[in-house]
Design an enzyme around this catalytic site. Structure first.
Site, PDB file in Angstrom:
ATOM      1  N   PRO A 128       0.828  -1.223   0.000  1.00  0.00           N
ATOM      2  CA  PRO A 128       0.000   0.000   0.000  1.00  0.00           C
ATOM      3  C   PRO A 128       0.855   1.262   0.000  1.00  0.00           C
ATOM      4  CG  PRO A 128      -0.897  -1.604   1.543  1.00  0.00           C
ATOM      5  CD  PRO A 128       0.383  -2.188   1.033  1.00  0.00           C
ATOM      6  N   GLY A 131       5.504   1.561  -3.866  1.00  0.00           N
ATOM      7  CA  GLY A 131       5.336   1.228  -5.275  1.00  0.00           C
ATOM      8  C   GLY A 131       6.661   1.327  -6.000  1.00  0.00           C
ATOM      9  N   SER A 132       6.968   2.534  -6.502  1.00  0.00           N
ATOM     10  CA  SER A 132       8.225   2.725  -7.237  1.00  0.00           C
ATOM     11  C   SER A 132       9.444   2.469  -6.352  1.00  0.00           C
ATOM     12  CB  SER A 132       8.297   4.152  -7.788  1.00  0.00           C
ATOM     13  OG  SER A 132       7.280   4.348  -8.747  1.00  0.00           O
ATOM     14  N   ASP A 240      12.865  -7.133 -15.301  1.00  0.00           N
ATOM     15  CA  ASP A 240      13.508  -7.035 -16.621  1.00  0.00           C
ATOM     16  C   ASP A 240      12.756  -7.886 -17.643  1.00  0.00           C
ATOM     17  OD1 ASP A 240      15.548  -5.253 -16.188  1.00  0.00           O
ATOM     18  OD2 ASP A 240      17.092  -6.772 -15.841  1.00  0.00           O
ATOM     19  N   ARG A 268     -16.883   2.209 -43.387  1.00  0.00           N
ATOM     20  CA  ARG A 268     -17.764   3.330 -42.999  1.00  0.00           C
ATOM     21  C   ARG A 268     -17.650   4.480 -44.005  1.00  0.00           C
ATOM     22  NH1 ARG A 268     -21.828   5.547 -39.751  1.00  0.00           N
ATOM     23  NH2 ARG A 268     -21.210   7.587 -38.973  1.00  0.00           N
ATOM     24  N   GLN A 336     -10.954   7.576 -32.159  1.00  0.00           N
ATOM     25  CA  GLN A 336     -11.266   8.752 -32.989  1.00  0.00           C
ATOM     26  C   GLN A 336     -11.656   8.324 -34.403  1.00  0.00           C
ATOM     27  OE1 GLN A 336     -11.288  11.437 -31.250  1.00  0.00           O
ATOM     28  NE2 GLN A 336     -11.898  12.864 -32.871  1.00  0.00           N
ATOM     29  N   GLU A 363       4.493  -2.665 -13.312  1.00  0.00           N
ATOM     30  CA  GLU A 363       5.845  -3.153 -13.646  1.00  0.00           C
ATOM     31  C   GLU A 363       6.812  -1.999 -13.918  1.00  0.00           C
ATOM     32  OE1 GLU A 363       6.376  -6.819 -15.283  1.00  0.00           O
ATOM     33  OE2 GLU A 363       4.289  -7.471 -15.105  1.00  0.00           O
ATOM     34  N   GLY A 364       6.620  -0.922 -13.177  1.00  0.00           N
ATOM     35  CA  GLY A 364       7.509   0.241 -13.312  1.00  0.00           C
ATOM     36  C   GLY A 364       6.838   1.316 -14.146  1.00  0.00           C
TER      37      GLY A 364
HETATM   38  N1  CAA Z   1      19.027  -6.735 -12.622  1.00  0.00           N
HETATM   39  C1  CAA Z   1      19.852  -7.203 -11.648  1.00  0.00           C
HETATM   40  N2  CAA Z   1      20.235  -6.474 -10.590  1.00  0.00           N
HETATM   41  C2  CAA Z   1      19.762  -5.220 -10.496  1.00  0.00           C
HETATM   42  C3  CAA Z   1      18.922  -4.658 -11.465  1.00  0.00           C
HETATM   43  C4  CAA Z   1      18.561  -5.459 -12.557  1.00  0.00           C
HETATM   44  N3  CAA Z   1      17.751  -5.004 -13.525  1.00  0.00           N
HETATM   45  N4  CAA Z   1      18.615  -3.398 -11.106  1.00  0.00           N
HETATM   46  C5  CAA Z   1      19.261  -3.151  -9.949  1.00  0.00           C
HETATM   47  N5  CAA Z   1      19.935  -4.266  -9.587  1.00  0.00           N
HETATM   48  C6  CAA Z   1      20.797  -4.417  -8.406  1.00  0.00           C
HETATM   49  C7  CAA Z   1      21.935  -3.424  -8.439  1.00  0.00           C
HETATM   50  O1  CAA Z   1      23.005  -3.922  -9.200  1.00  0.00           O
HETATM   51  C8  CAA Z   1      22.288  -3.287  -6.990  1.00  0.00           C
HETATM   52  O2  CAA Z   1      23.088  -4.390  -6.587  1.00  0.00           O
HETATM   53  P1  CAA Z   1      24.417  -4.150  -5.695  1.00  0.00           P
HETATM   54  O3  CAA Z   1      23.917  -3.535  -4.413  1.00  0.00           O
HETATM   55  O4  CAA Z   1      24.990  -5.501  -5.542  1.00  0.00           O
HETATM   56  O5  CAA Z   1      25.248  -3.200  -6.474  1.00  0.00           O
HETATM   57  C9  CAA Z   1      20.938  -3.443  -6.289  1.00  0.00           C
HETATM   58  O6  CAA Z   1      20.066  -4.111  -7.222  1.00  0.00           O
HETATM   59  C10 CAA Z   1      20.322  -2.116  -5.889  1.00  0.00           C
HETATM   60  O7  CAA Z   1      20.473  -1.259  -6.981  1.00  0.00           O
HETATM   61  P2  CAA Z   1      20.040   0.250  -6.934  1.00  0.00           P
HETATM   62  O8  CAA Z   1      19.977   0.751  -5.527  1.00  0.00           O
HETATM   63  O9  CAA Z   1      20.887   0.968  -7.933  1.00  0.00           O
HETATM   64  O10 CAA Z   1      18.583   0.160  -7.428  1.00  0.00           O
HETATM   65  P3  CAA Z   1      18.099   0.810  -8.708  1.00  0.00           P
HETATM   66  O11 CAA Z   1      18.381   2.275  -8.590  1.00  0.00           O
HETATM   67  O12 CAA Z   1      18.575   0.136  -9.928  1.00  0.00           O
HETATM   68  O13 CAA Z   1      16.523   0.574  -8.604  1.00  0.00           O
HETATM   69  C11 CAA Z   1      14.448   1.486  -9.066  1.00  0.00           C
HETATM   70  C12 CAA Z   1      15.701   1.591  -8.244  1.00  0.00           C
HETATM   71  C13 CAA Z   1      14.772   1.444 -10.557  1.00  0.00           C
HETATM   72  C14 CAA Z   1      13.574   2.675  -8.750  1.00  0.00           C
HETATM   73  C15 CAA Z   1      13.729   0.165  -8.694  1.00  0.00           C
HETATM   74  O14 CAA Z   1      13.427   0.193  -7.338  1.00  0.00           O
HETATM   75  C16 CAA Z   1      12.481  -0.027  -9.519  1.00  0.00           C
HETATM   76  O15 CAA Z   1      12.536  -0.570 -10.612  1.00  0.00           O
HETATM   77  N6  CAA Z   1      11.319   0.374  -8.979  1.00  0.00           N
HETATM   78  C17 CAA Z   1      10.050   0.130  -9.627  1.00  0.00           C
HETATM   79  C18 CAA Z   1       9.418  -1.068  -9.007  1.00  0.00           C
HETATM   80  C19 CAA Z   1       8.381  -1.674  -9.909  1.00  0.00           C
HETATM   81  O16 CAA Z   1       8.561  -1.802 -11.115  1.00  0.00           O
HETATM   82  N7  CAA Z   1       7.280  -2.126  -9.310  1.00  0.00           N
HETATM   83  C20 CAA Z   1       6.244  -2.814 -10.013  1.00  0.00           C
HETATM   84  C21 CAA Z   1       5.892  -4.069  -9.238  1.00  0.00           C
HETATM   85  S1  CAA Z   1       5.219  -5.422 -10.096  1.00  0.00           S
HETATM   86  C22 CAA Z   1       3.629  -5.056 -10.428  1.00  0.00           C
HETATM   87  O17 CAA Z   1       3.397  -4.106 -11.100  1.00  0.00           O
HETATM   88  C23 CAA Z   1       2.506  -5.908  -9.871  1.00  0.00           C
HETATM   89  C24 CAA Z   1       1.955  -6.959 -10.749  1.00  0.00           C
HETATM   90  O18 CAA Z   1       1.333  -7.891 -10.243  1.00  0.00           O
HETATM   91  C25 CAA Z   1       2.095  -6.914 -12.214  1.00  0.00           C
END
Ligand code: CAA
Length: 387
Positions: A128, A131-132, A240, A268, A336, A363-364
């Site tokens: 709750p 999120g991000s 990813d 149409r 449209q 998913e972000g």
């Molecule tokens: N692959 C592997 N490792 C990764 C990575 C990736 N893509 N991205 C980050 N990491 C690792 C980093 O390498 C780092 O590791 P180390 O500490 O060993 O160096 C660690 O994770 C932390 O990295 P950061 O602090 O740099 O994190 P970040 O800045 O890359 O991430 C962010 C911040 C991008 C905001 C991330 O928190 C994010 O993506 N937030 C969005 C969350 C999201 O998408 N939520 C949706 C949820 S799912 C959903 O929607 C529900 C559903 O049911 C569909």
């Protein structure tokens, strides 16, 4: 980079297109009207090998490459984004995470039944208040003698009410951020695990969305997937792949907008000629075609990189950002083109718009994708003012 599809990939796409035309499109409108999660369709998707398609055959998948997987997702997205959400969550977020991070025992226990559609899985990251900023999640995992006790809440969880297993991300050491996160595979019939349906959504009405309460849910040690401290990486690698499939699904929405707009504009007539005869209508259709092709190529690039085992986080964010934003624009234009007829569900375009809207959120968000892209371009992280 070779952008030619192989004969096998073409066949995969054509087979999925036929399947969607025959089995998915028919059901989509009624399920949307009824706000009904179509569990039967989820099973059919499993029977077709569309859940867990890139999972290796020894665990019940089809061993497809990412490009082939993206082509399937595109077709299902053209038919019904609610069904596409089942494929994305089950395959990208749950099955591939278990294959990448699970123990042999966890893979044997969950993957065959998830790939066949007998079981459904969900991805419990969002909360709750979180999120991000996923690393700040508050669900707590406390060590017990024989395992872990989980307590907290999850929100906006696709498939949450129907899942047999939930990936639950939890903090083992409050204050330690991503370093303390663990991922737990929780059977949803465990005592203390309860869910509630979320209704009133703008779109994806036939998709199951849940809030989950974890009230001292006790799980054994072997439910931990990956090590403590790897939970954030499990989540990010899952996303990813999840973002790739959301982008592919949006290519399908745009393709559906093109098909619907072309055929309606040729049938149409106004002022005595088909709508397609008007330059302003053609301009809207041309924009959709350009966006579809660009989005498809961006998805293909991300898929090829994944198949080559190369880093693809940046390219996946670019594909997701472009495809999701374009899907909303194209669906809006498709309405449209259809005029008043596009505003009711005799045509798929109003559902395309409502369903596309969530894809720039889940998913972000688009803003998160832009920050990932901007960080790569500048070398400066702008997620936080203090970064
Ligand atoms: N692959 C592997 N490792 C990764 C990575 C990736 N893509 N991205 C980050 N990491 C690792 C980093 O390498 C780092 O590791 P180390 O500490 O060993 O160096 C660690 O994770 C932390 O990295 P950061 O602090 O740099 O994190 P970040 O800045 O890359 O991430 C962010 C911040 C991008 C905001 C991330 O928190 C994010 O993506 N937030 C969005 C969350 C999201 O998408 N939520 C949706 C949820 S799912 C959903 O929607 C529900 C559903 O049911 C569909």
């Amino acid at each position: 980079m070779n952008l030619e599809l192989s004969d096998e990939q073409r066949l995969i796409s054509e087979t999925a297109r036929d399947f969607v035309d025959k089995e998915v499109i028919e059901r989509a409108r009624q399920s949307d009207r009824d706000e009904k999660f179509d569990r039967e369709l989820a099973s059919i998707l499993g029977e077709m090998g569309y859940l867990g398609a890139p999972v290796s055959e020894e665990y019940g998948g089809r061993g497809l490459d990412y490009v082939g997987y993206g082509l399937i997702v595109e077709q299902i997205g053209r038919g019904d984004s609610a069904a596409r959400t089942v494929v994305s969550v089950q395959t990208s977020l749950v099955c591939l995470s278990i294959e990448n991070w699970g123990t042999e025992e966890q893979k044997q226990r969950w993957l065959p039944k998830l790939c066949s559609g007998e079981y459904l899985g969900c991805f419990g990251l969002t909360e709750p208040d979180t999120g991000s900023d996923a690393a700040s999640l508050r669900t707590r995992a406390k060590k017990t003698d024989s395992g872990w006790k989980l307590s907290g809440q999850k929100m906006w969880i696709s498939l949450g009410n129907h899942a047999d297993v939930a990936m639950i991300f939890a903090q083992t050491e409050p204050g330690s951020g991503p370093k303390g996160l663990g991922c737990f595979l929780v059977p949803t019939d465990t005592e203390g695990f309860t869910t509630q349906e979320i209704h009133g959504k703008l779109g994806l009405r036939a998709s199951d969305t849940a809030s989950i309460a974890l009230d001292d849910v006790e799980v054994p040690d072997d439910c931990l997937m990956g090590e403590i401290g790897e939970g954030f990486k499990v989540a990010m690698t899952a996303l990813d792949s999840g973002r790739y499939s959301v982008a592919a699904g949006c290519v399908g929405i745009i393709d559906g907008c093109v098909d619907a707009s072309v055929s309606y504009s040729k049938e149409r007539k106004q002022f005595g000629v088909p709508l397609a005869r008007f330059q302003l209508v053609q301009a809207m259709i041309a924009d959709m075609v350009v966006k579809r092709d660009a989005a498809r190529l961006l998805v293909l690039r991300a898929g090829i990189l994944k198949d080559q085992g190369k880093p693809s986080t940046l390219e996946t964010s670019i594909a997701k950002l472009y495809a999701t934003e374009s899907a909303i624009e194209c669906a809006n234009d498709a309405i449209q083109v259809h005029g008043g007829s596009g505003y009711v569900d005799d045509h798929p375009v109003e559902r395309y718009l409502r369903d596309a809207r969530v894809t720039t959120l889940y998913e972000g968000t688009s803003q998160i994708q832009k920050l990932i892209i901007g960080r790569d371009a500048t070398g400066i992280s702008a997620f936080l003012p203090t970064d």
